[in-house]
Design a protein around this motif. Structure first.
Motif, PDB file in Angstrom:
ATOM      1  N   VAL A 180      30.570 -29.415  29.061  1.00  0.00           N
ATOM      2  CA  VAL A 180      30.809 -29.925  27.778  1.00  0.00           C
ATOM      3  C   VAL A 180      32.043 -31.066  27.950  1.00  0.00           C
ATOM      4  O   VAL A 180      32.374 -32.097  27.475  1.00  0.00           O
ATOM      5  CB  VAL A 180      31.554 -28.560  26.392  1.00  0.00           C
ATOM      6  CG1 VAL A 180      31.473 -30.170  25.671  1.00  0.00           C
ATOM      7  CG2 VAL A 180      29.713 -28.945  26.157  1.00  0.00           C
ATOM      8  N   ALA A 181      33.097 -30.123  28.410  1.00  0.00           N
ATOM      9  CA  ALA A 181      34.486 -31.395  28.818  1.00  0.00           C
ATOM     10  C   ALA A 181      34.274 -32.768  29.748  1.00  0.00           C
ATOM     11  O   ALA A 181      35.003 -33.423  29.382  1.00  0.00           O
ATOM     12  CB  ALA A 181      35.536 -30.147  28.472  1.00  0.00           C
ATOM     13  N   GLU A 182      33.437 -32.155  30.650  1.00  0.00           N
ATOM     14  CA  GLU A 182      33.693 -33.576  31.560  1.00  0.00           C
ATOM     15  C   GLU A 182      32.630 -34.129  31.472  1.00  0.00           C
ATOM     16  O   GLU A 182      32.821 -35.326  31.302  1.00  0.00           O
ATOM     17  CB  GLU A 182      32.618 -32.398  32.793  1.00  0.00           C
ATOM     18  CG  GLU A 182      32.360 -33.395  34.032  1.00  0.00           C
ATOM     19  CD  GLU A 182      33.637 -33.773  34.858  1.00  0.00           C
ATOM     20  OE1 GLU A 182      33.562 -34.755  35.350  1.00  0.00           O
ATOM     21  OE2 GLU A 182      34.780 -33.032  34.659  1.00  0.00           O
ATOM     22  N   GLN A 183      31.566 -33.738  29.809  1.00  0.00           N
ATOM     23  CA  GLN A 183      30.863 -35.717  29.877  1.00  0.00           C
ATOM     24  C   GLN A 183      32.069 -35.716  28.466  1.00  0.00           C
ATOM     25  O   GLN A 183      31.068 -36.907  28.734  1.00  0.00           O
ATOM     26  CB  GLN A 183      29.868 -34.114  28.870  1.00  0.00           C
ATOM     27  CG  GLN A 183      28.818 -35.243  28.347  1.00  0.00           C
ATOM     28  CD  GLN A 183      27.586 -35.549  28.870  1.00  0.00           C
ATOM     29  OE1 GLN A 183      27.348 -35.288  30.064  1.00  0.00           O
ATOM     30  NE2 GLN A 183      26.771 -36.386  28.889  1.00  0.00           N
ATOM     31  N   THR A 184      32.601 -35.252  28.047  1.00  0.00           N
ATOM     32  CA  THR A 184      33.114 -36.505  27.203  1.00  0.00           C
ATOM     33  C   THR A 184      34.552 -37.760  28.366  1.00  0.00           C
ATOM     34  O   THR A 184      34.370 -38.964  27.213  1.00  0.00           O
ATOM     35  CB  THR A 184      34.254 -35.707  26.457  1.00  0.00           C
ATOM     36  OG1 THR A 184      35.428 -35.042  27.409  1.00  0.00           O
ATOM     37  CG2 THR A 184      33.912 -34.331  25.608  1.00  0.00           C
ATOM     38  N   GLY A 185      34.258 -36.821  29.556  1.00  0.00           N
ATOM     39  CA  GLY A 185      35.029 -38.122  30.242  1.00  0.00           C
ATOM     40  C   GLY A 185      36.282 -38.279  29.745  1.00  0.00           C
ATOM     41  O   GLY A 185      37.291 -39.050  30.437  1.00  0.00           O
ATOM     42  N   ALA A 186      36.834 -37.198  29.238  1.00  0.00           N
ATOM     43  CA  ALA A 186      38.629 -37.708  28.491  1.00  0.00           C
ATOM     44  C   ALA A 186      39.207 -36.624  30.277  1.00  0.00           C
ATOM     45  O   ALA A 186      39.118 -36.101  31.076  1.00  0.00           O
ATOM     46  CB  ALA A 186      38.816 -36.271  27.516  1.00  0.00           C
ATOM     47  N   LYS A 187      40.848 -37.237  30.269  1.00  0.00           N
ATOM     48  CA  LYS A 187      41.500 -36.652  31.460  1.00  0.00           C
ATOM     49  C   LYS A 187      41.957 -35.351  31.339  1.00  0.00           C
ATOM     50  O   LYS A 187      42.338 -35.151  32.029  1.00  0.00           O
ATOM     51  CB  LYS A 187      42.413 -38.160  31.850  1.00  0.00           C
ATOM     52  CG  LYS A 187      41.949 -39.819  32.178  1.00  0.00           C
ATOM     53  CD  LYS A 187      42.815 -40.714  32.841  1.00  0.00           C
ATOM     54  CE  LYS A 187      41.933 -41.959  32.833  1.00  0.00           C
ATOM     55  NZ  LYS A 187      43.296 -42.844  33.069  1.00  0.00           N
ATOM     56  N   ARG A 188      41.926 -35.107  29.809  1.00  0.00           N
ATOM     57  CA  ARG A 188      42.730 -34.412  29.653  1.00  0.00           C
ATOM     58  C   ARG A 188      41.747 -33.600  28.830  1.00  0.00           C
ATOM     59  O   ARG A 188      41.799 -34.358  27.278  1.00  0.00           O
ATOM     60  CB  ARG A 188      44.668 -33.972  28.732  1.00  0.00           C
ATOM     61  CG  ARG A 188      45.017 -35.006  30.627  1.00  0.00           C
ATOM     62  CD  ARG A 188      46.455 -34.854  30.239  1.00  0.00           C
ATOM     63  NE  ARG A 188      46.926 -33.036  30.508  1.00  0.00           N
ATOM     64  CZ  ARG A 188      47.846 -32.712  30.330  1.00  0.00           C
ATOM     65  NH1 ARG A 188      48.832 -33.273  29.119  1.00  0.00           N
ATOM     66  NH2 ARG A 188      48.178 -30.776  30.471  1.00  0.00           N
ATOM     67  N   VAL A 189      42.038 -32.147  28.638  1.00  0.00           N
ATOM     68  CA  VAL A 189      40.950 -31.869  26.578  1.00  0.00           C
ATOM     69  C   VAL A 189      42.307 -30.863  26.955  1.00  0.00           C
ATOM     70  O   VAL A 189      43.015 -29.807  27.528  1.00  0.00           O
ATOM     71  CB  VAL A 189      39.734 -31.228  27.479  1.00  0.00           C
ATOM     72  CG1 VAL A 189      39.262 -32.046  27.865  1.00  0.00           C
ATOM     73  CG2 VAL A 189      40.686 -29.981  28.814  1.00  0.00           C
ATOM     74  N   VAL A 190      41.601 -30.282  25.079  1.00  0.00           N
ATOM     75  CA  VAL A 190      42.236 -29.307  24.870  1.00  0.00           C
ATOM     76  C   VAL A 190      41.844 -28.488  24.339  1.00  0.00           C
ATOM     77  O   VAL A 190      40.192 -28.778  23.884  1.00  0.00           O
ATOM     78  CB  VAL A 190      43.494 -29.163  23.561  1.00  0.00           C
ATOM     79  CG1 VAL A 190      43.645 -27.739  22.942  1.00  0.00           C
ATOM     80  CG2 VAL A 190      44.528 -29.586  23.801  1.00  0.00           C
ATOM     81  N   LEU A 191      41.050 -26.823  24.968  1.00  0.00           N
ATOM     82  CA  LEU A 191      40.548 -26.195  25.042  1.00  0.00           C
ATOM     83  C   LEU A 191      40.436 -25.346  23.656  1.00  0.00           C
ATOM     84  O   LEU A 191      41.729 -23.832  23.281  1.00  0.00           O
ATOM     85  CB  LEU A 191      39.650 -25.683  25.839  1.00  0.00           C
ATOM     86  CG  LEU A 191      39.649 -25.682  27.067  1.00  0.00           C
ATOM     87  CD1 LEU A 191      39.979 -25.138  28.320  1.00  0.00           C
ATOM     88  CD2 LEU A 191      38.377 -26.802  27.460  1.00  0.00           C
ATOM     89  N   GLY A 192      39.668 -24.690  22.945  1.00  0.00           N
ATOM     90  CA  GLY A 192      39.569 -24.069  21.415  1.00  0.00           C
ATOM     91  C   GLY A 192      38.039 -23.627  20.651  1.00  0.00           C
ATOM     92  O   GLY A 192      37.029 -23.596  21.421  1.00  0.00           O
ATOM     93  N   GLY A 193      38.459 -22.067  20.487  1.00  0.00           N
ATOM     94  CA  GLY A 193      38.005 -21.495  20.104  1.00  0.00           C
ATOM     95  C   GLY A 193      38.369 -20.070  19.077  1.00  0.00           C
ATOM     96  O   GLY A 193      39.226 -19.924  19.432  1.00  0.00           O
ATOM     97  N   ALA A 194      36.440 -19.455  18.113  1.00  0.00           N
ATOM     98  CA  ALA A 194      36.840 -18.771  17.737  1.00  0.00           C
ATOM     99  C   ALA A 194      36.118 -17.640  18.217  1.00  0.00           C
ATOM    100  O   ALA A 194      35.487 -17.792  18.542  1.00  0.00           O
ATOM    101  CB  ALA A 194      36.271 -18.929  16.100  1.00  0.00           C
ATOM    102  N   SER A 195      37.107 -16.357  18.099  1.00  0.00           N
ATOM    103  CA  SER A 195      36.619 -14.347  18.822  1.00  0.00           C
ATOM    104  C   SER A 195      35.693 -15.542  19.979  1.00  0.00           C
ATOM    105  O   SER A 195      36.238 -16.153  20.728  1.00  0.00           O
ATOM    106  CB  SER A 195      35.588 -14.644  16.813  1.00  0.00           C
ATOM    107  OG  SER A 195      34.843 -13.306  17.601  1.00  0.00           O
ATOM    108  N   MET A 196      34.769 -15.306  19.795  1.00  0.00           N
ATOM    109  CA  MET A 196      33.400 -15.759  20.740  1.00  0.00           C
ATOM    110  C   MET A 196      34.266 -16.625  21.825  1.00  0.00           C
ATOM    111  O   MET A 196      34.620 -16.891  23.014  1.00  0.00           O
ATOM    112  CB  MET A 196      32.576 -15.575  21.107  1.00  0.00           C
ATOM    113  CG  MET A 196      31.452 -15.954  22.609  1.00  0.00           C
ATOM    114  SD  MET A 196      29.348 -16.418  22.259  1.00  0.00           S
ATOM    115  CE  MET A 196      29.720 -17.463  21.372  1.00  0.00           C
TER     116      MET A 196
END
Length: 276
Positions: A87-103
């Protein structure tokens, strides 16, 4: 909101930033949730974050609008981490912040280490870890619960037990919502047509744990940790341990509903501090 699909994963793109914006915040929901139920629960309405940052939410495989795959290993956090990075690669963004709840928290940490191990550490701008799950010493007991639910599902007993499974007075009272957070997740999932994912999903979760503690020390990017007290499914012991292990982290623990309502604003401020 635009819906796209890549590698069987449905992306709910809520991107109000310019196309050339170089950062993206990739958000992963919890077990048996999806992008829609995240918002419906009121816990992650994204009032501030969505307005000010490039937010990319997606449905994990077998959840929401994403397709079902039959293998439990696909639902292990290591497998879900690969989906997150796709998904991150699909955005084309040079840098990403990854985040989430629980799982999604487990997914994010695993994906972060995948980037580091692959020599792509520069792509990781930060982490947002919300209600970290049972891990390490507390994981086996939770795994047994998932395996029991998987068995009950195999025996076709889940629908009759749904009222009991969704009754969580601690969470309901804490959040002060019209419907408990867990009840919304189960109702969303049990009303979907993807009940065939229930068994591999639960078994994959039962087989998952956070990465080794020494490995986590390698993640030195800015990290925001948010948790709440008295929730045995997401013990503060995990959140506090992550604060110890992650060298560039901060933690905020909520003990009142009004503190939870501030999470979106806190995430927004954290992302702003990263110039995302």
């Amino acid at each position: 909101m635009a819906l796209q699909t890549i590698n069987n994963i449905a992306l709910n793109l809520t991107d109000n930033r310019p196309d050339d914006h170089q950062h993206a915040f990739i958000w992963a929901h919890g077990l048996m949730f999806c992008s829609a139920s995240d918002v419906e629960s009121g816990l992650f309405a994204w009032k501030y974050t969505e307005q000010n940052h490039r937010l990319v939410r997606y449905d994990a495989r077998g959840h929401g609008e994403s397709e079902v795959t039959p293998l439990a290993e696909d639902y292990q956090w290591a497998g879900l981490a690969k989906d997150m990075l796709a998904v991150a690669e699909q955005t084309g963004a040079k840098r990403v912040v990854l985040g989430g709840a629980s799982m999604g928290c487990g997914t994010s940490l695993t994906a972060a280490l995948d980037l580091i191990h692959s020599g792509e550490k520069e792509k990781l701008a930060g982490l947002v870890l919300v209600i970290p799950p049972t891990s390490w010493k507390t994981r086996p007991a939770q795994a047994r619960k998932y395996k029991l639910l998987a068995l009950l599902n195999k025996l076709k007993l889940i629908p009759s037990l749904l009222p009991t499974l969704t009754k969580n007075k601690v969470i309901a009272g804490f959040l002060n919502k019209s419907m408990p957070y867990c009840e919304i997740s189960l109702q969303h999932y049990m009303s979907s047509h993807k009940k065939e994912a229930y068994h591999p999903m639960l078994m994959g979760s039962a087989q998952s744990d956070l990465p080794d503690e020494e490995e986590l020390k390698k993640i030195d990017v800015p990290t925001l940790i948010l948790g709440w007290t008295e929730d045995v499914s997401h013990p503060v012991s995990t959140a506090k341990k992550l604060r110890e292990l992650l060298p560039n982290s901060e933690i905020h623990l909520a003990n009142q509903a009004r503190h939870v309502d501030q999470w979106d604003q806190q995430i927004n401020e954290f992302l702003t501090s990263l110039k995302c």
